[in-house]
Design a protein around this motif. Structure first.
Motif, PDB file in Angstrom:
ATOM      1  N   PHE A 119       0.945  -1.269   0.085  1.00 47.40           N
ATOM      2  CA  PHE A 119      -0.060  -0.039  -0.136  1.00 47.40           C
ATOM      3  C   PHE A 119       0.804   1.130  -0.098  1.00 47.40           C
ATOM      4  N   GLU A 120       2.302   1.087  -0.236  1.00 44.02           N
ATOM      5  CA  GLU A 120       2.887   2.171  -0.163  1.00 44.02           C
ATOM      6  C   GLU A 120       3.157   2.582  -1.630  1.00 44.02           C
ATOM      7  N   LYS A 121       2.647   4.287  -1.470  1.00 38.64           N
ATOM      8  CA  LYS A 121       2.851   5.065  -2.582  1.00 38.64           C
ATOM      9  C   LYS A 121       4.108   5.675  -3.197  1.00 38.64           C
ATOM     10  N   ARG A 122       5.096   5.456  -1.833  1.00 38.09           N
ATOM     11  CA  ARG A 122       6.600   5.772  -2.526  1.00 38.09           C
ATOM     12  C   ARG A 122       6.977   4.927  -3.437  1.00 38.09           C
ATOM     13  N   LEU A 123       6.473   3.892  -3.756  1.00 37.09           N
ATOM     14  CA  LEU A 123       7.101   2.973  -4.585  1.00 37.09           C
ATOM     15  C   LEU A 123       7.042   3.737  -6.199  1.00 37.09           C
ATOM     16  N   SER A 124       6.150   4.572  -6.331  1.00 30.55           N
ATOM     17  CA  SER A 124       5.799   5.335  -7.412  1.00 30.55           C
ATOM     18  C   SER A 124       6.608   6.512  -7.686  1.00 30.55           C
ATOM     19  N   ILE A 125       7.142   7.042  -8.915  1.00 30.65           N
ATOM     20  CA  ILE A 125       7.982   8.073  -9.162  1.00 30.65           C
ATOM     21  C   ILE A 125       7.499   9.458  -8.581  1.00 30.65           C
ATOM     22  N   ASN A 126       6.418   9.592  -8.484  1.00 35.82           N
ATOM     23  CA  ASN A 126       5.671  10.897  -7.856  1.00 35.82           C
ATOM     24  C   ASN A 126       4.736  10.525  -6.464  1.00 35.82           C
ATOM     25  N   ASN A 127       5.176   9.327  -5.833  1.00 36.97           N
ATOM     26  CA  ASN A 127       4.301   8.977  -4.630  1.00 36.97           C
ATOM     27  C   ASN A 127       2.742   9.089  -5.000  1.00 36.97           C
ATOM     28  N   THR A 128       2.247   8.707  -5.840  1.00 35.77           N
ATOM     29  CA  THR A 128       0.793   8.822  -6.120  1.00 35.77           C
ATOM     30  C   THR A 128       0.382   7.620  -6.127  1.00 35.77           C
ATOM     31  N   ILE A 129       0.866   6.360  -6.621  1.00 37.62           N
ATOM     32  CA  ILE A 129       0.127   5.034  -6.536  1.00 37.62           C
ATOM     33  C   ILE A 129       0.919   4.143  -6.098  1.00 37.62           C
ATOM     34  N   SER A 130       0.351   3.126  -5.491  1.00 31.99           N
ATOM     35  CA  SER A 130       0.939   1.992  -4.858  1.00 31.99           C
ATOM     36  C   SER A 130       0.413   0.663  -5.744  1.00 31.99           C
ATOM     37  N   CYS A 131       0.903  -0.611  -5.228  1.00 34.23           N
ATOM     38  CA  CYS A 131       0.611  -1.664  -5.679  1.00 34.23           C
ATOM     39  C   CYS A 131      -1.019  -1.891  -5.758  1.00 34.23           C
ATOM     40  N   ALA A 132      -1.578  -1.435  -4.603  1.00 33.78           N
ATOM     41  CA  ALA A 132      -3.225  -1.483  -4.210  1.00 33.78           C
ATOM     42  C   ALA A 132      -3.867  -0.663  -4.936  1.00 33.78           C
ATOM     43  N   SER A 133      -3.210   0.467  -5.896  1.00 33.78           N
ATOM     44  CA  SER A 133      -4.179   1.218  -6.517  1.00 33.78           C
ATOM     45  C   SER A 133      -4.539   0.548  -7.809  1.00 33.78           C
ATOM     46  N   CYS A 134      -3.918  -0.514  -8.208  1.00 37.57           N
ATOM     47  CA  CYS A 134      -4.466  -1.259  -9.540  1.00 37.57           C
ATOM     48  C   CYS A 134      -4.925  -2.731  -9.044  1.00 37.57           C
ATOM     49  N   HIS A 135      -4.191  -3.029  -7.840  1.00 45.20           N
ATOM     50  CA  HIS A 135      -4.637  -4.566  -7.383  1.00 45.20           C
ATOM     51  C   HIS A 135      -5.440  -4.356  -5.919  1.00 45.20           C
ATOM     52  N   GLN A 136      -6.754  -3.857  -6.096  1.00 45.71           N
ATOM     53  CA  GLN A 136      -7.603  -3.428  -4.845  1.00 45.71           C
ATOM     54  C   GLN A 136      -7.903  -4.541  -4.089  1.00 45.71           C
ATOM     55  N   PRO A 137      -7.723  -4.679  -2.996  1.00 45.48           N
ATOM     56  CA  PRO A 137      -8.431  -5.931  -1.767  1.00 45.48           C
ATOM     57  C   PRO A 137      -9.681  -5.896  -2.176  1.00 45.48           C
ATOM     58  N   GLU A 138     -10.501  -5.296  -2.190  1.00 41.96           N
ATOM     59  CA  GLU A 138     -12.024  -5.313  -2.079  1.00 41.96           C
ATOM     60  C   GLU A 138     -12.285  -5.830  -3.453  1.00 41.96           C
ATOM     61  N   ASN A 139     -11.527  -5.780  -4.596  1.00 42.30           N
ATOM     62  CA  ASN A 139     -11.986  -6.448  -5.771  1.00 42.30           C
ATOM     63  C   ASN A 139     -10.996  -7.531  -6.267  1.00 42.30           C
ATOM     64  N   SER A 140     -10.876  -8.445  -5.242  1.00 41.44           N
ATOM     65  CA  SER A 140     -10.019  -9.537  -5.553  1.00 41.44           C
ATOM     66  C   SER A 140      -8.449  -9.070  -6.090  1.00 41.44           C
ATOM     67  N   PHE A 141      -7.961  -8.001  -5.596  1.00 40.01           N
ATOM     68  CA  PHE A 141      -6.693  -7.534  -5.885  1.00 40.01           C
ATOM     69  C   PHE A 141      -6.578  -7.122  -7.784  1.00 40.01           C
ATOM     70  N   ASN A 142      -7.674  -6.644  -8.102  1.00 43.45           N
ATOM     71  CA  ASN A 142      -7.342  -6.357  -9.775  1.00 43.45           C
ATOM     72  C   ASN A 142      -8.139  -4.814  -9.618  1.00 43.45           C
ATOM     73  N   ASP A 143      -7.911  -4.324 -10.806  1.00 42.43           N
ATOM     74  CA  ASP A 143      -8.388  -2.888 -11.188  1.00 42.43           C
ATOM     75  C   ASP A 143      -9.856  -2.990 -11.769  1.00 42.43           C
ATOM     76  N   ARG A 144     -10.814  -3.050 -10.955  1.00 45.22           N
ATOM     77  CA  ARG A 144     -12.178  -3.148 -11.340  1.00 45.22           C
ATOM     78  C   ARG A 144     -12.867  -2.225 -12.232  1.00 45.22           C
ATOM     79  N   GLY A 145     -13.175  -2.558 -13.372  1.00 40.97           N
ATOM     80  CA  GLY A 145     -13.744  -1.763 -14.125  1.00 40.97           C
ATOM     81  C   GLY A 145     -12.884  -1.147 -15.226  1.00 40.97           C
ATOM     82  N   LYS A 146     -11.323  -1.442 -15.188  1.00 34.87           N
ATOM     83  CA  LYS A 146     -10.547  -0.647 -16.088  1.00 34.87           C
ATOM     84  C   LYS A 146      -9.916  -2.130 -17.025  1.00 34.87           C
TER      85      LYS A 146
END
Lengths: 377, 266
Positions: free
Chosen positions: A82-109
């Motif tokens: 869930f750490e956004k500092r893994l991205s270049i501008n600290n805006t997204i984490s793994c969970a941004s596209c792998h959401q736990p409430e959606n079985s860790f995928n990016d639902r709808g996209k």
């Protein structure tokens, strides 16, 4: 004998260099150790609880010898997920596209958005029961979860960050220094330990409490953890299993394979001229168009479907397998042809069979998994 | 340097021995008639179409069946069980394991049998293609379950015995698919639906051998063209893909398959 010893030392040093060279570009960073960590008692071995149905019916677990599950490693991996500092501008984490409430995928996209809002090139896969898998990504481009986790951080369409800069950011955080010290005593904070921690957390994402699990588990004497299949869903499974109707099992297995995939790569005939798929990795012409056969688990939360997210509903997916398969697609799987013989490619499910099948597919969804508090920050 | 290599060699040998040993699932409990000395049995599998070694996924159609139909192979997986070594003294030794061979995975071509076998003269080797009724039980083999090797319950359940797939050139010179999948045969007639076990157990012709002072290696060779002839020529145009629910196709595989294997001692 002394000469032998020195040769061995040279050999070992040389191999270590090779290993280092194979690593990503975070070598310049001075290793940071946790000064005051009581490393003697850490890390604590973790025993993963598996669903009872899985104990007898699935493949052995894939846990690398150099990255066993530990309490501290998993906790750290979750935090990093869930750490956004893994991205270049600290805006997204793994969970941004792998959401736990959606079985860790990016639902709808179909394609997730990267750190600066740019669309990606392939559908984000759900992260479920990966402890059983041995090859990752739609095109098989990673051979372990550790290897997989290296990719999105540095990918220009995803997190866009240099691993060396990730390491700098994480090393600067004293809480992380303490946590890394416990999870990986005497190791550096770098791409190796960060991906090890992420992989440990991902290996705990085990789902085994769907109505289908409960129904098929009950058949072999396991006490159901929740509701079992309805009459409609059972009819749907019969369509799924029947070689004259769905014939889904050649790729997705059946009641004795609770992962609902055989982990192979196949071309299911989406297009006459398919994307390169596995061939991108293997460079073999006979692998063009082959993509990972995904698990069917938690489909209710993982739309849109296929590697390019082209189908928004399961009804569309079933319709595609009924009459949309492109029989002349390069390297199409022979298994697409059982239902009608070699010369045809359409199958005629009735409306009832189609809706039963979709109901069954949805019953492979594990509601406990998508609400599990252990998978949240 | 010599010592170094020697050490490496010994380590590798021990490692190999340990790993081989780890695959040994023998729970040898029949201590009735111990016979010594005994030797281990290595089993290897080879696959031919006629005289050609099978190469997967060729872009052309290099193989030809008895009807002259040209084809290639994209997949071959099969299962044999009850491999039994018959001694001339009348004592049979059945290996405990089944063999699940996938020709895309070389690690499935060679095995060390779970049993040590006594020195002496053997009249031949028999095996069961697939599982017999006792062994062909739904869902009980984990390694086969994860390989999606199950045979669907609407056509009898249990497990596949074979998946042999590829492309052939049909009577209109068009490229088509065949999927020779074998398992339980479903029969539907006026009396209703019945399921017939479809394995066969055969003695391999000329498979006698002698075990002396060393371990032995047996090489099984499957000539896949034998599925498609002797005694009945198989027509891909008739039995291409989709033959699993087809009773006649399943029974024909049983009829034709009995001579698919030859064996020799290496």
């Amino acid at each position: 004998m002394r000469r032998d010893t020195s040769l061995i030392i040279v050999f070992i040093v040389f191999s270590s260099m090779l290993t280092l060279v194979a690593c990503v570009d975070d070598d310049p960073i001075k290793p940071v150790h946790c000064e005051n960590c009581p490393s003697e008692n850490y890390p604590t071995p973790y025993s993963l609880k598996l669903p009872p149905l899985f104990a007898s019916q699935t493949a052995p677990l894939n846990i690398p010898a150099d990255n066993p599950l530990t309490v501290e490693g998993i906790a750290l991996g979750k935090k990093l997920f869930f750490e956004k500092r893994l991205s270049i501008n600290n805006t997204i984490s793994c969970a941004s596209c792998h959401q736990p409430e959606n079985s860790f995928n990016d639902r709808g996209k179909s394609f997730s958005l990267g750190a600066i809002g740019q669309p990606g090139h392939i559908n984000a896969m759900p992260l479920v029961n990966l402890i059983y898998a041995d090859r990752f990504n739609w095109d098989g481009s990673a051979n372990s979860l550790e290897e997989q986790a290296l990719i999105p951080v540095a990918h220009p369409l995803e997190m866009m960050e240099k691993w060396v800069d990730v390491a700098i950011k994480i090393q600067a955080d004293p809480v992380y220094v303490l946590e890394f010290g416990k999870a990986f005593p005497n190791e550096s904070i770098d791409s190796t330990t960060i991906t090890k921690a992420l992989a440990q957390f991902e290996r705990t994402l085990v789902s085994g409490n769907s109505p289908a699990d409960n129904y098929f588990g009950a058949e072999v004497g396991i006490v159901p953890q929740g509701r079992v299949l309805t009459v409609e869903e059972i009819r749907g499974f019969e369509v799924f299993d029947d070689p004259d109707r769905g014939d889904c099992g050649h790729c997705h297995g059946g009641q004795y394979n609770p992962n609902w995939t055989d982990y192979t790569f196949r071309n299911n005939g989406l297009d006459l001229n398919p994307d390169s798929g596995l061939a991108k990795v293997t460079k073999q012409p006979f692998d063009v168009g082959k993509f990972k056969v995904p698990s069917l688990r938690n489909l209710k939360y993982t739309a849109p479907y296929m590697h390019d997210g082209r189908f928004n509903t399961l009804e569309e997916v079933v319709q595609f397998y009924m009459d949309g398969v492109e029989p002349n697609s390069t390297n199409i799987s022979v298994d697409m042809f059982h239902r009608t013989g070699a010369n045809g490619h359409t199958i005629a499910l009735t409306l009832q069979e189609k809706s039963d099948l979709v109901a069954f597919l949805k019953a492979l969804t594990d509601e406990e998994f998508v609400t599990n508090p252990n998978f949240r920050p | 340097m010599k010592t170094f290599f020697k050490t490496m060699f010994i380590t590798a040998t021990i490692g190999l021995a340990v790993s081989l040993n780890a695959c040994d699932t023998d729970d040898d409990d029949d201590n009735t008639t111990p016979v010594f000395p005994s030797q281990s049995v290595g089993i290897n599998f080879m696959h031919l179409s006629g005289a050609d070694t099978i190469e997967l996924n060729t872009s052309n159609r290099p193989y030809t069946n008895a009807l002259g139909q040209q084809y290639n192979v994209t997949k071959l997986r099969y299962l044999i069980s009850n491999v039994t070594l018959h001694q001339v003294n009348g004592v049979d030794i059945e290996l405990d394991e089944y063999f699940f061979v996938d020709i895309s995975k070389p690690e499935t071509f060679s095995f060390t049998g779970s049993r040590m076998i006594p020195q002496g003269t053997y009249s031949g080797i028999s095996y069961t293609f697939g599982f017999d009724e006792n062994d062909n039980t739904d869902g009980i083999y984990t390694d086969l379950n994860v390989a999606n090797w199950n045979w669907p319950s609407p056509i009898g359940g249990g497990y596949h015995f074979m998946q042999l797939e590829g492309r052939y050139i049909d009577s209109n010179s068009a490229d088509q698919f065949f999927a020779t999948h074998m398992g339980t045969a479903r029969k539907i007639d006026s009396t209703g639906t019945t399921f017939e076990a479809n394995h066969f157990t055969v003695m391999i012709p000329n498979s006698g051998f002698v075990v002396g002072n060393s371990n032995i290696e047996l090489e099984f060779t499957m000539n896949i063209n034998e599925w498609y002839t002797n005694p009945v020529n198989w027509d891909f145009n008739v039995y291409g893909a989709g033959i699993m629910p087809n009773y006649n196709a399943q029974k024909l595989l049983n009829t034709n398959g009995k001579d698919i294997f030859t064996v020799r001692m290496k």
